[in-house]
Structures are given as structure tokens and as C-alpha cells.
Design a protein around this motif. Structure first.
Motif, PDB file in Angstrom:
ATOM      1  N   ILE A   1      37.694 -59.503  52.329  1.00  0.00           N
ATOM      2  CA  ILE A   1      37.389 -60.022  50.985  1.00  0.00           C
ATOM      3  C   ILE A   1      38.314 -61.186  50.653  1.00  0.00           C
ATOM      4  N   ASP A   2      39.600 -61.024  50.957  1.00  0.00           N
ATOM      5  CA  ASP A   2      40.564 -62.111  50.720  1.00  0.00           C
ATOM      6  C   ASP A   2      40.136 -63.378  51.456  1.00  0.00           C
ATOM      7  N   ALA A   3      39.827 -63.230  52.732  1.00  0.00           N
ATOM      8  CA  ALA A   3      39.501 -64.397  53.560  1.00  0.00           C
ATOM      9  C   ALA A   3      38.210 -65.062  53.090  1.00  0.00           C
TER      10      ALA A   3
ATOM     11  N   GLY B   1      35.872 -69.840  50.070  1.00  0.00           N
ATOM     12  CA  GLY B   1      34.986 -70.400  49.059  1.00  0.00           C
ATOM     13  C   GLY B   1      33.620 -69.765  48.965  1.00  0.00           C
ATOM     14  N   ALA B   2      33.401 -68.638  49.648  1.00  0.00           N
ATOM     15  CA  ALA B   2      32.104 -67.960  49.556  1.00  0.00           C
ATOM     16  C   ALA B   2      31.850 -67.494  48.127  1.00  0.00           C
TER      17      ALA B   2
ATOM     18  N   HIS C   1      34.369 -52.987  45.218  1.00  0.00           N
ATOM     19  CA  HIS C   1      33.856 -53.711  44.056  1.00  0.00           C
ATOM     20  C   HIS C   1      34.999 -54.146  43.146  1.00  0.00           C
ATOM     21  N   ALA C   2      35.923 -53.238  42.884  1.00  0.00           N
ATOM     22  CA  ALA C   2      37.060 -53.562  42.018  1.00  0.00           C
ATOM     23  C   ALA C   2      37.918 -54.660  42.631  1.00  0.00           C
ATOM     24  N   TYR C   3      38.092 -54.612  43.937  1.00  0.00           N
ATOM     25  CA  TYR C   3      38.928 -55.637  44.579  1.00  0.00           C
ATOM     26  C   TYR C   3      38.226 -56.998  44.553  1.00  0.00           C
ATOM     27  N   CYS C   4      36.918 -57.000  44.698  1.00  0.00           N
ATOM     28  CA  CYS C   4      36.169 -58.261  44.591  1.00  0.00           C
ATOM     29  C   CYS C   4      36.346 -58.868  43.206  1.00  0.00           C
ATOM     30  N   ARG C   5      36.286 -58.047  42.179  1.00  0.00           N
ATOM     31  CA  ARG C   5      36.487 -58.554  40.812  1.00  0.00           C
ATOM     32  C   ARG C   5      37.880 -59.144  40.665  1.00  0.00           C
TER      33      ARG C   5
END
Length: 350
Positions: free
Chosen positions: A38-40, A45-46, A99-103
């Protein structure tokens, strides 16, 4: 073609391509690796990362498990098919954690559901859209169920005939959901170039009047960038930190460098496509002064000399009379003495 947003991001011909980093099962059942992916993806820029939402019981029948109890390719596989599915499935709590980490990272979380229960879970997480896998484009009862949730649906079209795609689109629309994006796809990992047929995107757009994108299984960045040049408004690409990692899809996945290239160059391609109206920019108008030619004298000529074609040549810069206007200069008298190779301007003529 209806305008559409995926979350708060508009998609369509006038917008940068929406890029989805397909993590799928490349987290290998490891939530630390999941967060690193997710970080990468966010740093590249995705717009979104995508997972696959299935369980041991929602996707594969007992017969298939019993037929696949061991594999010779130990890099892509371990144990039995059931062992891998159990390891790679995301639990409900892991969905919520991702999901929480994406937010937290400011990137959209989305996933492909493979059952109504998994679609319900994704709805509870307020996903911006549902991605339907190529295998399910003919699962019309499932399409109906997901369509009733009235969120955008991205339908992959791998293995499907045009008639099957039409049935899928009509099924979704019949439920009152016209938020459909069709993704051209070839369900081979990776496909040979002659299998890809990117011009199918234009066929899909013309046939169904919907935004069209490309779900990519090729190696590298050339083909997804070509898809963008041909009008793809969504690009989905498998994503990994390292193509040499063990697991199902790492070898055919984009690296962080690849993904950044697709995002950045895809945006540049979309800008460069511009419009069909012929425009000479202000910068090019200014460039004319240096790059175009002007009429110049072939030899020294006295004041009062009447110009004939033999007196004239055409050279840079373009600050004098254009050679396109030579006809209007011939027969005119010089207003001053001119040296050889002088640029002729209108004020030099009477």
C-alpha cells in the motif's frame, strides 16, 4: 457516454487515467507486506489499490481442491490449492485493517468480491466501486446482486464474447445501475503480443457507450501506456515489491518503478493527446521567427531596383517577408540600398 466518478475522481477521456495497483494475493497473507505494498502504491501515485475478496468456501469447489493437491512449481505454489487459498485469503478483520491503512495513506481501497457476502463486506467498507473479475462476467445472478448496490462497476472482459459482454452490461443496467466501466482484458499471464488486440477497447466503447479501460497482464509498461494512448481511462495492473518473490502473481506484476512510469507517463500521454482541432500555439508562433525563412537578397542591390525572382533567395530567420508572399514582392522597388544576404522586410519596398 455517461460521465462517472470512482469515489471523488472523475474518469473519462478528458481526465488522467485512473490507475489501480492490483495487489490481489501478492500480500502472501502477510499484513506487514500488505502495508508495504500500500505504501509503495501510494508513493508511485496510484489512485487505488485492489485486493481479492474470497474465502476457502466462496470460490472453489471440492472437486477442484481434490484435483490440485500438489504442484511442481514450488516458487509460485506451496502445498495444496486449499493450503494456498487459506493462506492468501483476507479475513474480515484484515479487510478492515487494509482499508484503514489505505485511508491513512490517502489511497482508495477496493477489491473484487466473489460472493454476495463479500460484496456486502466491501459495501460496509464504502468502497468507491466494485471490480468484477473476468470469470464472473457470465455470473448474471451475482452481477444483479452487486448492481443493486448502485455503485460503479468495473467489469473485466477476459475470455468473454461480445454477446456475453452485452448480456452482462444489460443485466447491470436492468437493475438501474448505469455506472459501468468495461475493462478489455486477456486472461493469460502473460499474454503474447498478438493476443492483446488493444483496438478492442474502441469496439467496446462504440458498442456499449461506456468508459473503457484495460486490465493488464503483460510484462513491463509499454502495453498499458499504449492502451492509454488509445483511450483507456482506467488501467489495472498487478503490483508487487519484487517480481522474484514467492507467490501466484509476483512474476507478472509491475514493480514500484513500473507503476510510477505508468502513472506519470500515462498522465503525460493523456495531456499530449489533446484534441482534434488544429491549433498553432503561441510558443510555435514565436518559434516561426527563428525557424522559418525570409526573402533575402542574392547580391547587393541599389535603391530603386525593381525586384525579380533571380534577385531573391530564402533563408532563416523568419522575421522578414515570407517566401509564401514572394509574388507580392516581385515588381516592387527597393526603398534603400541593400547588401548581399540582407533580409527583406515590407518597409524595404515601395
Amino acid at each position: 457516454m455517461n460521465s462517472m466518478k470512482l469515489g471523488n475522481v472523475p474518469v473519462g477521456a478528458e481526465n488522467p487515467p485512473y490507475v489501480i495497483a492490483e495487489i490481489g494475493s501478492n500480500h502472501n497473507g502477510d499484513m506487514n507486506l500488505c502495508r508495504q505494498l500500500i505504501d509503495a502504491a501510494a508513493e508511485a501515485g496510484a489512485h487505488a489499490v485492489k485486493f481479492q475478496s474470497w474465502t476457502e468456501n466462496s470460490l472453489i469447489a471440492r472437486e477442484e481442491y481434490e484435483r490440485n493437491t500438489e504442484y511442481s512449481d514450488k516458487k509460485r505454489h506451496f502445498g495444496s490449492l486449499r493450503d494456498m487459498v487459506k493462506t492468501y485469503q483476507l479475513t474480515t478483520d484484515q479487510h478492515r485493517e487494509a482499508h484503514a491503512y489505505c485511508r491513512e495513506r490517502g489511497i482508495a481501497f477496493c477489491s473484487t468480491p466473489f460472493s454476495p457476502e463479500e460484496a456486502d463486506l466491501l459495501e460496509s467498507l464504502d468502497v468507491p466501486f466494485f471490480k468484477i473479475a473476468s470469470m464472473d462476467i457470465v455470473h448474471l445472478p451475482f452481477l444483479k446482486y452487486v448492481a443493486r448496490k448502485r455503485r460503479p462497476m468495473l467489469l473485466s472482459t477476459g475470455m468473454a464474447t461480445l454477446a456475453e459482454i452485452e448480456a452482462a452490461v444489460e443485466t447491470v443496467r436492468a437493475e438501474g445501475n448505469d455506472q459501468v466501466v468495461l475493462l478489455h482484458c486477456v486472461s493469460i499471464y502473460p499474454p503474447d503480443y498478438e493476443m492483446i488486440h488493444l483496438r478492442n477497447m474502441a469496439t467496446l466503447q462504440q458498442a456499449f457507450d461506456v468508459p473503457v479501460g484495460f486490465s493488464d497482464h503483460t510484462m513491463g509498461t509499454a502495453i498499458p501506456l499504449a492502451a492509454i494512448a488509445l483511450g483507456a481511462c482506467v488501467i489495472e495492473k498487478h503490483f508487487t515489491l519484487d517480481q522474484d518473490m514467492e507467490g501466484w502473481d509476483h512474476a507478472i506484476s509491475a514493480t514500484p518503478t513500473d507503476l510510477r512510469t505508468i502513472v506519470e507517463e500515462g498522465r503525460n500521454i493523456r495531456i499530449a493527446l489533446g484534441g482534434g482541432k488544429r491549433i498553432v500555439t503561441e510558443a510555435e508562433m514565436e518559434k516561426r521567427k527563428k525557424f522559418r525563412r525570409s526573402l533575402v537578397t542574392r547580391r547587393a542591390l541599389p535603391q530603386g531596383h525593381v525586384l525579380v525572382e533571380a534577385d531573391l533567395d530564402a533563408k532563416r530567420p523568419g522575421t522578414g517577408i515570407s517566401p509564401a508572399e514572394m509574388t507580392y514582392a516581385l515588381g516592387r522597388r527597393l526603398a534603400r540600398d541593400m547588401q548581399e544576404d540582407d533580409v527583406i522586410r515590407w518597409e524595404d519596398l515601395v
